[in-house]
Design a protein around this motif. Structure first.
Motif, PDB file in Angstrom:
ATOM      1  N   ASP A   1       7.225  14.531 -22.838  1.00  0.00           N
ATOM      2  CA  ASP A   1       8.573  14.074 -22.517  1.00  0.00           C
ATOM      3  C   ASP A   1       9.474  15.291 -22.407  1.00  0.00           C
ATOM      4  N   LEU A   2      10.218  15.378 -21.326  1.00  0.00           N
ATOM      5  CA  LEU A   2      11.161  16.471 -21.123  1.00  0.00           C
ATOM      6  C   LEU A   2      12.582  15.923 -21.174  1.00  0.00           C
TER       7      LEU A   2
ATOM      8  N   VAL B   1      15.617  15.516 -17.283  1.00  0.00           N
ATOM      9  CA  VAL B   1      14.874  14.451 -17.945  1.00  0.00           C
ATOM     10  C   VAL B   1      13.700  14.065 -17.049  1.00  0.00           C
ATOM     11  N   ALA B   2      12.501  14.019 -17.621  1.00  0.00           N
ATOM     12  CA  ALA B   2      11.303  13.641 -16.870  1.00  0.00           C
ATOM     13  C   ALA B   2      10.167  13.421 -17.857  1.00  0.00           C
ATOM     14  N   GLN B   3       9.081  12.882 -17.354  1.00  0.00           N
ATOM     15  CA  GLN B   3       7.837  12.894 -18.110  1.00  0.00           C
ATOM     16  C   GLN B   3       6.872  13.731 -17.287  1.00  0.00           C
ATOM     17  N   ALA B   4       6.278  14.728 -17.927  1.00  0.00           N
ATOM     18  CA  ALA B   4       5.348  15.626 -17.251  1.00  0.00           C
ATOM     19  C   ALA B   4       3.944  15.345 -17.747  1.00  0.00           C
ATOM     20  N   TYR B   5       3.002  15.211 -16.826  1.00  0.00           N
ATOM     21  CA  TYR B   5       1.604  15.012 -17.201  1.00  0.00           C
ATOM     22  C   TYR B   5       0.790  16.168 -16.653  1.00  0.00           C
ATOM     23  N   ASN B   6       0.109  16.872 -17.550  1.00  0.00           N
ATOM     24  CA  ASN B   6      -0.774  17.973 -17.170  1.00  0.00           C
ATOM     25  C   ASN B   6      -2.196  17.437 -17.137  1.00  0.00           C
TER      26      ASN B   6
ATOM     27  N   LYS C   1       0.816  -1.209   0.000  1.00  0.00           N
ATOM     28  CA  LYS C   1       0.000   0.000   0.000  1.00  0.00           C
ATOM     29  C   LYS C   1       0.849   1.258   0.000  1.00  0.00           C
ATOM     30  N   GLU C   2       2.160   1.110   0.217  1.00  0.00           N
ATOM     31  CA  GLU C   2       3.062   2.250   0.190  1.00  0.00           C
ATOM     32  C   GLU C   2       3.581   2.435  -1.225  1.00  0.00           C
ATOM     33  N   ILE C   3       3.553   3.670  -1.716  1.00  0.00           N
ATOM     34  CA  ILE C   3       4.037   3.944  -3.066  1.00  0.00           C
ATOM     35  C   ILE C   3       5.476   4.428  -2.961  1.00  0.00           C
ATOM     36  N   ASN C   4       6.365   3.737  -3.618  1.00  0.00           N
ATOM     37  CA  ASN C   4       7.777   4.098  -3.632  1.00  0.00           C
ATOM     38  C   ASN C   4       8.201   4.398  -5.059  1.00  0.00           C
ATOM     39  N   ASP C   5       9.173   5.317  -5.208  1.00  0.00           N
ATOM     40  CA  ASP C   5       9.743   5.569  -6.517  1.00  0.00           C
ATOM     41  C   ASP C   5      10.652   4.395  -6.851  1.00  0.00           C
ATOM     42  N   VAL C   6      10.320   3.674  -7.902  1.00  0.00           N
ATOM     43  CA  VAL C   6      11.119   2.513  -8.287  1.00  0.00           C
ATOM     44  C   VAL C   6      11.881   2.809  -9.571  1.00  0.00           C
ATOM     45  N   THR C   7      12.245   4.052  -9.748  1.00  0.00           N
ATOM     46  CA  THR C   7      12.988   4.487 -10.922  1.00  0.00           C
ATOM     47  C   THR C   7      14.274   5.146 -10.447  1.00  0.00           C
ATOM     48  N   ASP C   8      15.081   5.594 -11.390  1.00  0.00           N
ATOM     49  CA  ASP C   8      16.288   6.326 -11.017  1.00  0.00           C
ATOM     50  C   ASP C   8      15.937   7.725 -10.538  1.00  0.00           C
ATOM     51  N   GLY C   9      14.850   8.285 -11.029  1.00  0.00           N
ATOM     52  CA  GLY C   9      14.464   9.656 -10.720  1.00  0.00           C
ATOM     53  C   GLY C   9      13.442   9.748  -9.616  1.00  0.00           C
ATOM     54  N   VAL C  10      12.914  10.955  -9.453  1.00  0.00           N
ATOM     55  CA  VAL C  10      11.990  11.285  -8.370  1.00  0.00           C
ATOM     56  C   VAL C  10      10.653  11.709  -8.976  1.00  0.00           C
ATOM     57  N   ASN C  11       9.569  11.349  -8.325  1.00  0.00           N
ATOM     58  CA  ASN C  11       8.231  11.760  -8.750  1.00  0.00           C
ATOM     59  C   ASN C  11       7.720  12.867  -7.834  1.00  0.00           C
ATOM     60  N   VAL C  12       6.965  13.803  -8.396  1.00  0.00           N
ATOM     61  CA  VAL C  12       6.367  14.874  -7.601  1.00  0.00           C
ATOM     62  C   VAL C  12       5.073  15.322  -8.278  1.00  0.00           C
ATOM     63  N   THR C  13       4.104  15.751  -7.480  1.00  0.00           N
ATOM     64  CA  THR C  13       2.852  16.300  -7.997  1.00  0.00           C
ATOM     65  C   THR C  13       2.695  17.714  -7.470  1.00  0.00           C
ATOM     66  N   VAL C  14       2.461  18.651  -8.386  1.00  0.00           N
ATOM     67  CA  VAL C  14       2.182  20.047  -8.048  1.00  0.00           C
ATOM     68  C   VAL C  14       0.865  20.386  -8.717  1.00  0.00           C
ATOM     69  N   GLY C  15      -0.178  20.588  -7.924  1.00  0.00           N
ATOM     70  CA  GLY C  15      -1.499  20.858  -8.494  1.00  0.00           C
ATOM     71  C   GLY C  15      -1.929  19.720  -9.393  1.00  0.00           C
ATOM     72  N   ASP C  16      -2.236  20.035 -10.656  1.00  0.00           N
ATOM     73  CA  ASP C  16      -2.668  19.023 -11.628  1.00  0.00           C
ATOM     74  C   ASP C  16      -1.513  18.467 -12.458  1.00  0.00           C
TER      75      ASP C  16
END
Length: 175
Positions: free
Chosen positions: A92-93, A56-61, A22-37
């Motif tokens: 893709d960034l 480098v990241a993938q951004a979802y609006n 039930k715990e969500i962990n970042d399982v990638t080399d990078g970091v995930n973050v949510t700001v607003g939408d």
């Protein structure tokens, strides 16, 4: 009787231990973050020599409006990169059709961490610490930062000294 207590004790562990899935962990080399939408996924920086980086990241609006995301870092002064994200889409960034997101003067060697502040519009921003990696891993080989070309100045025409302008053509014939 002792065996019954051991079995009961072991079975009791599952009732008091939180379920790890039930715990969500970042399982990638990078970091995930949510700001607003907006969600930034697998955010990291690639560098050749610790001087410049490629974000480098993938951004979802997730909103229904275009968003201009500000990404800031403070190394020998504040640096800001702005990225425009289409509504309801992933972007893709740092790779793919958008190309790199060049970060000058990061002063962080591969293996280090770079603090970024991510914000847009009136949404409260968030600070994240992202890993700085090198291109030695296969999936990052083509993501090294390259200094963008400097714009070429456009020459402007200046009248020569003593030159006169020719009169504008007239619509009526000259007698």
């Amino acid at each position: 009787m002792t065996a019954g207590l051991v079995v009961a004790g072991i079975a009791g562990c599952t009732f008091v231990t939180p379920i790890a899935t039930k715990e969500i962990n970042d399982v990638t080399d990078g970091v995930n973050v949510t700001v607003g939408d907006v969600k930034l996924l697998n955010t990291l920086v690639i560098t050749k020599n610790g001087q410049n980086g490629n974000l480098v990241a993938q951004a979802y609006n997730g909103s229904d409006e275009r968003v201009t995301l500000s990404i800031q870092y403070d190394v020998d002064g504040r640096h800001t990169k702005k990225v425009t994200l289409a509504p309801g889409k992933a972007t893709d960034l740092g790779y793919g059709s958008k190309g790199q997101v060049f970060l000058p003067d990061i002063a962080t060697d591969a293996g280090g961490l770079l603090a970024l502040y991510v914000q847009y519009g009136s949404e409260p921003g968030k600070q994240i610490t992202v890993p700085v990696l090198t291109n030695r891993q296969g999936e990052y080989q083509k993501l090294d930062p390259t200094t963008p070309p400097k714009p070429t100045p456009t020459p402007t025409m200046t009248p020569l000294s003593g030159a006169t302008e020719s009169p504008a053509p007239s619509s009526s014939p000259t007698p």
